[in-house]
Write a protein that holds these residues in place. Structure first.
Motif, PDB file in Angstrom:
ATOM      1  N   VAL A  90     102.210  35.637  27.991  1.00 29.50           N
ATOM      2  CA  VAL A  90     101.506  33.971  27.173  1.00 29.50           C
ATOM      3  C   VAL A  90     100.045  34.178  27.481  1.00 29.50           C
ATOM      4  CG1 VAL A  90     101.992  31.968  27.152  1.00 29.50           C
ATOM      5  CG2 VAL A  90     104.031  33.084  26.664  1.00 29.50           C
ATOM      6  N   MET A  91      99.782  33.987  29.318  1.00 22.65           N
ATOM      7  CA  MET A  91      98.701  33.470  29.586  1.00 22.65           C
ATOM      8  C   MET A  91      97.678  35.048  29.172  1.00 22.65           C
ATOM      9  SD  MET A  91      97.707  30.751  30.909  1.00 22.65           S
ATOM     10  CE  MET A  91      96.926  30.590  31.385  1.00 22.65           C
ATOM     11  N   ALA A  92      98.269  36.525  28.935  1.00 25.51           N
ATOM     12  CA  ALA A  92      97.369  37.516  28.823  1.00 25.51           C
ATOM     13  C   ALA A  92      97.483  37.579  26.963  1.00 25.51           C
ATOM     14  CB  ALA A  92      98.304  38.776  29.037  1.00 25.51           C
ATOM     15  N   ALA A  93      98.800  36.471  26.269  1.00 27.96           N
ATOM     16  CA  ALA A  93      98.463  37.303  24.568  1.00 27.96           C
ATOM     17  C   ALA A  93      96.677  35.756  24.720  1.00 27.96           C
ATOM     18  CB  ALA A  93      99.533  36.663  24.096  1.00 27.96           C
ATOM     19  N   TRP A  94      97.045  34.772  25.443  1.00 28.73           N
ATOM     20  CA  TRP A  94      96.142  33.789  25.443  1.00 28.73           C
ATOM     21  C   TRP A  94      94.718  33.979  25.873  1.00 28.73           C
ATOM     22  CZ3 TRP A  94      92.483  31.901  29.410  1.00 28.73           C
ATOM     23  CH2 TRP A  94      92.040  30.789  28.647  1.00 28.73           C
ATOM     24  N   LEU A  95      94.705  34.666  26.213  1.00 28.10           N
ATOM     25  CA  LEU A  95      93.120  35.911  26.890  1.00 28.10           C
ATOM     26  C   LEU A  95      92.779  36.568  26.045  1.00 28.10           C
ATOM     27  CD1 LEU A  95      90.873  35.958  28.552  1.00 28.10           C
ATOM     28  CD2 LEU A  95      92.544  37.350  30.292  1.00 28.10           C
ATOM     29  N   ILE A  96      93.508  37.593  25.364  1.00 31.14           N
ATOM     30  CA  ILE A  96      92.746  38.711  24.393  1.00 31.14           C
ATOM     31  C   ILE A  96      92.503  37.848  22.699  1.00 31.14           C
ATOM     32  CG2 ILE A  96      93.969  39.855  23.006  1.00 31.14           C
ATOM     33  CD1 ILE A  96      95.886  40.836  25.267  1.00 31.14           C
ATOM     34  N   GLY A  97      93.364  36.740  22.641  1.00 34.26           N
ATOM     35  CA  GLY A  97      92.711  35.792  21.419  1.00 34.26           C
ATOM     36  C   GLY A  97      91.508  35.100  21.565  1.00 34.26           C
ATOM     37  N   ALA A  98      91.023  34.718  23.004  1.00 34.97           N
ATOM     38  CA  ALA A  98      89.904  33.823  22.921  1.00 34.97           C
ATOM     39  C   ALA A  98      88.929  34.612  23.203  1.00 34.97           C
ATOM     40  CB  ALA A  98      90.792  33.716  24.631  1.00 34.97           C
ATOM     41  N   LEU A  99      89.490  36.161  23.342  1.00 33.59           N
ATOM     42  CA  LEU A  99      88.038  37.161  23.548  1.00 33.59           C
ATOM     43  C   LEU A  99      87.509  37.429  22.323  1.00 33.59           C
ATOM     44  CD1 LEU A  99      88.652  39.348  26.917  1.00 33.59           C
ATOM     45  CD2 LEU A  99      87.104  37.527  26.697  1.00 33.59           C
ATOM     46  N   ALA A 100      88.622  37.940  20.976  1.00 30.99           N
ATOM     47  CA  ALA A 100      88.653  38.307  19.981  1.00 30.99           C
ATOM     48  C   ALA A 100      88.141  36.997  19.709  1.00 30.99           C
ATOM     49  CB  ALA A 100      89.955  38.429  19.600  1.00 30.99           C
ATOM     50  N   CYS A 101      88.345  35.909  19.501  1.00 28.20           N
ATOM     51  CA  CYS A 101      86.994  34.857  18.841  1.00 28.20           C
ATOM     52  C   CYS A 101      86.339  34.489  19.614  1.00 28.20           C
ATOM     53  CB  CYS A 101      88.386  33.078  19.470  1.00 28.20           C
ATOM     54  SG  CYS A 101      87.822  32.448  18.345  1.00 28.20           S
ATOM     55  N   LEU A 102      85.812  34.906  21.005  1.00 29.53           N
ATOM     56  CA  LEU A 102      84.601  35.294  21.095  1.00 29.53           C
ATOM     57  C   LEU A 102      83.682  35.914  20.371  1.00 29.53           C
ATOM     58  CD1 LEU A 102      82.191  33.972  23.017  1.00 29.53           C
ATOM     59  CD2 LEU A 102      82.525  35.689  24.819  1.00 29.53           C
ATOM     60  N   GLY A 103      84.451  37.280  20.659  1.00 30.67           N
ATOM     61  CA  GLY A 103      83.942  38.546  19.625  1.00 30.67           C
ATOM     62  C   GLY A 103      83.519  38.559  18.307  1.00 30.67           C
TER      63      GLY A 103
END
Length: 401
Positions: A90-103
């Motif tokens: 769950v935390m890995a998916a959240w982190l990937i999504g946050a980085l993608a949104c920031l990009g």
């Protein structure tokens, strides 16, 4: 790093509740205190989220309880490995999504800046003003570290002198009020809450309220220019998307709502101050509620009573003399289970086993005591017994417990 999806869920619930509260109060705040009051309400979501990052203070120690004789072979909690669980995914998916949104946000900002083309400095006595090659939704205040007011190439032809002065003042108000850093913070919160539909809706409402508050500030300084200001809105330009780090004039803002705001009489100074006071009290109250409602890791009564400790080493001099004894330790335990202080209450024989007992006790981790469902600081008494095991054939043995 401890994987804790429950903390992310709690932060999401707090952030969503704050956004909904602002959404409900915006019309009332705008009617009573003006557009600036509605814009000020958006300080609540980041404040309540920040409040949850402030740890609760250590509670007063409970009456001392006594732990039984220290078991000889328990490993400390810190040394026990934590197996991977579903929370890791769950935390890995959240982190990937946050980085993608920031990009994505960085790409939007870069696209807006490149769409303006090369910039030409315009002489101005006080402001860093530039003229763009192309109209990407200008004029606009662009940039976080070095904000610049960028004008469209036909700025002088599109607007008359009075309208140009109003538009420059509009961007100047954005600059002096720090709206670009506010947009950066709002974008960061969006990236952290990329999965939350309320965060996306809240960002759009926040940007609309920001523009209306800026309009209200300009007209408060130039109350007789309402008609010219409205005409400048109707002239407009390219309706470009909002840049994350910018404040464009012909933004994607409902024009009818913005024009209707211009028709409203400006609130009195007393009402504005009252609205600011109410917003401040609401922010403080919401922050306190979010801070006091921080979740705690549940534990059973048996867990709270059972420490996880590593026994001290047996002093070599005492082992050589086949010497045993006992040390009674008084240990102050924080709410997180760590040891804040430890003293020797009594020891037999005096001074022989004190140092090794204190050294081991400072590294212990306890499961804290609980009061009204929350972990609290406590004080425990731990007897540590040193005795020699029966010597096997051809050697000797020792143990501490």
């Amino acid at each position: 790093m401890k994987v804790d999806p429950a903390a992310l869920l709690s932060l999401t619930a707090v952030f969503s509740a704050a956004c909904l509260l602002v959404w409900v109060l915006r019309p009332l705040a705008r009617r009573l205190g003006g557009a600036g009051a509605a814009y000020g309400l958006w300080s609540l979501p980041p404040l309540v989220w920040l409040a949850q990052a402030v740890p609760l203070p250590a509670a007063l120690a409970l009456p001392m309880r006594e732990i039984g004789v220290l078991p000889p072979a328990l490993m400390p909690m810190a040394a026990q490995g934590e197996p991977l669980t579903a929370g890791t995914g769950v935390m890995a998916a959240w982190l990937i999504g946050a980085l993608a949104c920031l990009g994505l946000q960085l790409w939007r900002q870069r696209r807006f800046v490149r769409a303006m083309g090369p910039l030409e400095r315009v002489r101005h006595p006080r402001l860093p003003v530039y003229r763009a090659t192309h109209d990407a939704g200008l004029p606009a205040l662009v940039g976080l570290w070095r904000p610049r007011i960028v004008l469209p190439p036909d700025f002088a032809r599109r607007y008359d002198a009075a309208q140009r002065a109003l538009l420059l003042r509009h961007e100047l108000v954005h600059w002096r009020r720090g709206d670009v850093p506010c947009n950066a913070l709002a974008t960061l919160l969006l990236c952290l809450q990329w999965f939350n539909p309320l965060a996306h809706a809240a960002l759009r409402a926040f940007r609309r309220d920001q523009e209306m508050a800026c309009d209200a500030r300009v007209l408060a300084q130039r109350p007789r220019r309402r008609r010219l200001y409205a005409e400048a809105m109707l002239i407009g330009g390219v309706d470009a998307p909002w840049p994350p780090l910018g404040c464009p004039w012909p933004s994607r803002h409902p024009l009818k709502e913005r024009i209707d705001m211009l028709k409203q009489p400006a609130p009195s100074r007393r009402r504005r101050y009252l609205a600011m006071l109410c917003t401040g009290l609401l922010a403080c109250g919401s922050g306190y509620v979010a801070w006091a409602a921080q979740p705690h890791t549940p534990a059973t009564a048996a867990d709270a009573a059972l420490p996880s400790l590593a026994p001290p080493r047996y002093p070599k001099a005492a082992a050589d003399q086949q010497l045993g004894g006992q040390v009674i330790l008084r240990v102050d335990v924080r709410a997180d289970g760590s040891v804040s202080d430890v003293v020797v209450e009594s020891s037999t024989p005096a001074g022989v086993f004190d140092a090794v007992s204190l050294e081991a006790a400072r590294k212990w981790r306890f499961r804290p005591a609980f009061k009204q469902g929350k972990p609290v600081a406590s004080r425990v008494r731990v007897p540590v017994t040193f005795e020699m095991d029966p010597a096997p054939a051809g050697g000797s043995a020792m143990a501490s417990r």
